[in-house]
Design a protein around this motif. Structure first.
Motif, PDB file in Angstrom:
ATOM      1  N   LEU A  88       0.822  -1.210   0.000  1.00  0.00           N
ATOM      2  CA  LEU A  88       0.000   0.000   0.000  1.00  0.00           C
ATOM      3  C   LEU A  88       0.860   1.265   0.000  1.00  0.00           C
ATOM      4  CD1 LEU A  88      -2.869  -0.981   2.493  1.00  0.00           C
ATOM      5  CD2 LEU A  88      -3.020  -0.761   0.013  1.00  0.00           C
ATOM      6  N   ILE A  89       1.921   1.260   0.791  1.00  0.00           N
ATOM      7  CA  ILE A  89       2.800   2.439   0.873  1.00  0.00           C
ATOM      8  C   ILE A  89       3.499   2.682  -0.470  1.00  0.00           C
ATOM      9  CG2 ILE A  89       4.895   3.367   1.931  1.00  0.00           C
ATOM     10  CD1 ILE A  89       4.069   1.919   4.521  1.00  0.00           C
ATOM     11  N   ILE A  90       4.032   1.631  -1.061  1.00  0.00           N
ATOM     12  CA  ILE A  90       4.736   1.769  -2.348  1.00  0.00           C
ATOM     13  C   ILE A  90       3.778   2.266  -3.427  1.00  0.00           C
ATOM     14  CG2 ILE A  90       5.938   0.514  -4.187  1.00  0.00           C
ATOM     15  CD1 ILE A  90       6.937  -1.423  -1.992  1.00  0.00           C
ATOM     16  N   SER A  91       2.582   1.699  -3.470  1.00  0.00           N
ATOM     17  CA  SER A  91       1.599   2.107  -4.473  1.00  0.00           C
ATOM     18  C   SER A  91       1.145   3.548  -4.258  1.00  0.00           C
ATOM     19  CB  SER A  91       0.399   1.162  -4.431  1.00  0.00           C
ATOM     20  OG  SER A  91      -0.502   1.440  -5.470  1.00  0.00           O
ATOM     21  N   ALA A  92       1.038   3.964  -2.998  1.00  0.00           N
ATOM     22  CA  ALA A  92       0.630   5.342  -2.690  1.00  0.00           C
ATOM     23  C   ALA A  92       1.673   6.343  -3.187  1.00  0.00           C
ATOM     24  CB  ALA A  92       0.417   5.500  -1.182  1.00  0.00           C
ATOM     25  N   VAL A  93       2.958   5.999  -3.031  1.00  0.00           N
ATOM     26  CA  VAL A  93       4.031   6.873  -3.525  1.00  0.00           C
ATOM     27  C   VAL A  93       3.938   6.999  -5.047  1.00  0.00           C
ATOM     28  CG1 VAL A  93       6.532   7.114  -3.812  1.00  0.00           C
ATOM     29  CG2 VAL A  93       5.593   6.409  -1.599  1.00  0.00           C
ATOM     30  N   ALA A  94       3.736   5.874  -5.728  1.00  0.00           N
ATOM     31  CA  ALA A  94       3.612   5.888  -7.187  1.00  0.00           C
ATOM     32  C   ALA A  94       2.416   6.724  -7.622  1.00  0.00           C
ATOM     33  CB  ALA A  94       3.476   4.462  -7.712  1.00  0.00           C
ATOM     34  N   THR A  95       1.322   6.627  -6.891  1.00  0.00           N
ATOM     35  CA  THR A  95       0.111   7.383  -7.224  1.00  0.00           C
ATOM     36  C   THR A  95       0.328   8.883  -7.052  1.00  0.00           C
ATOM     37  OG1 THR A  95      -1.259   5.516  -6.533  1.00  0.00           O
ATOM     38  CG2 THR A  95      -2.336   7.655  -6.689  1.00  0.00           C
ATOM     39  N   ALA A  96       1.049   9.263  -6.001  1.00  0.00           N
ATOM     40  CA  ALA A  96       1.336  10.686  -5.775  1.00  0.00           C
ATOM     41  C   ALA A  96       2.155  11.255  -6.944  1.00  0.00           C
ATOM     42  CB  ALA A  96       2.083  10.865  -4.461  1.00  0.00           C
ATOM     43  N   ILE A  97       3.114  10.488  -7.431  1.00  0.00           N
ATOM     44  CA  ILE A  97       3.922  10.929  -8.579  1.00  0.00           C
ATOM     45  C   ILE A  97       3.034  11.092  -9.811  1.00  0.00           C
ATOM     46  CG2 ILE A  97       5.784  10.265 -10.168  1.00  0.00           C
ATOM     47  CD1 ILE A  97       7.080   8.768  -7.822  1.00  0.00           C
ATOM     48  N   ASN A  98       2.162  10.120 -10.029  1.00  0.00           N
ATOM     49  CA  ASN A  98       1.249  10.190 -11.180  1.00  0.00           C
ATOM     50  C   ASN A  98       0.320  11.392 -11.107  1.00  0.00           C
ATOM     51  OD1 ASN A  98       1.963   8.199 -12.957  1.00  0.00           O
ATOM     52  ND2 ASN A  98       0.477   6.701 -12.238  1.00  0.00           N
TER      53      ASN A  98
END
Length: 310
Positions: free
Chosen positions: A128-138
């Motif tokens: 969840l944390i890794i995906s959240a970081v990727a989403t913030a970049i997107n």
């Protein structure tokens, strides 16, 4: 005050370089986000996160296609394509839409098999944390693409940005859903989330294709822009009789305007040319990247329709 050709050319060069830089940046961002999302799937085994990672592959392909299309669209007209390469960006957007739909079908396939054999994700917090970081970049990059694509009138960049924003929304839904999976222990929610992501992507792909086909079909300018064009012609055609058969179409960032201008039969060519120059200069002030064609006709060609000047 009319903008000089030299200033317009300089502004165009700056916009072109910025557009290419943003298109190249999309590829870099896409690769970074792709790596993060596949890492999130690897540590969890979640089908929903796998579907999210598959969509990121589309993002990378989209970025490559957009970069090629933007670069191609900047090429000057030549003997083969005398009106230029501006429609290349619309073809790019259509390809993006097709790729989005292909990704959605792949995700639905994975969701189906996951529904038959549901399993709880492993190490869900890390994922969840890794995906959240990727989403913030997107999210940040999607806003940049949409803003700059609109400013540069680039269909490829706007399509890329809208797709990224759809990706952000679907990923947020996935993260919320995975949180529910963790809290409830209902493993079947994982493939259901993946299926919902796929349906959202399908809708996004349809929207991208629909908008792009309009450009390929020589869609006219919006109503308000058309109204402004008619007002400019009417207020800057002193000495003419009427303007009729006014047509517009858009091709990438270019707006094509053509119409017939009726002048008195006794008017000299020079005088008629002066009127056309005045109209063209004013139109270019209010319509960016306008390509204008005016067909001058004598008064017996008047249709008594369109814009009556006198």
């Amino acid at each position: 005050m009319a903008t000089s050709p030299r200033i317009r050319d300089l502004a165009l060069a700056i916009t072109t370089n910025r557009t290419l830089a943003i298109a190249a940046g999309s590829l870099v961002v896409g690769l970074v986000v792709l790596g993060l999302k596949f890492l999130a799937w690897y540590v969890t085994g979640s089908i929903a996160l796998y579907s999210d990672a598959l969509e990121s592959i589309v993002n990378v392909v989209t970025a490559v296609v957009a970069l090629i299309a933007v670069r191609l669209a900047q090429r000057p007209a030549d003997a083969a394509l005398q009106y230029g390469y501006h429609k290349a960006e619309y073809f790019s957007a259509v390809i993006v839409g097709v790729m989005i739909i292909v990704a959605a079908i792949l995700i639905l396939r994975e969701a189906f098999f996951g529904f038959l054999s549901p399993a709880l994700p492993e190490s869900p917090t890390q994922g969840l944390i890794i995906s959240a970081v990727a989403t913030a970049i997107n999210l940040v990059w999607a806003r940049v693409l949409i803003r700059q694509g609109h400013k540069a009138r680039s269909p490829a960049l706007e399509a890329d940005g809208k797709h990224l924003m759809t990706d952000v929304v679907s990923t947020v839904g996935v993260l919320i859903g995975l949180g529910l999976v963790i809290l409830t222990g209902w493993a079947v929610l994982d493939p259901i989330l993946a299926a919902l992501v796929a349906l959202n992507i399908l809708w996004s792909g349809w929207g991208v294709i629909r908008d792009s086909v309009g450009g390929l079909m020589d869609v006219a300018v919006p109503h308000e822009t058309g109204k402004t064009i008619r007002e400019v012609i009417s207020s800057n055609a002193d000495g003419a009789i009427e303007a009729h058969d006014i047509r517009t179409r858009q091709a990438g960032k270019l707006t094509f305007i053509d119409f017939h201008l009726v002048v008195p039969g006794v008017m000299t060519v020079e005088a008629a040319h002066t009127i056309c120059d005045a109209i063209e200069a004013k139109l270019r002030d209010v319509v960016e990247d306008a390509q204008i064609t005016i067909h001058v006709e004598p008064d017996q060609k008047a249709k008594h329709s369109g814009i009556v000047v006198l």
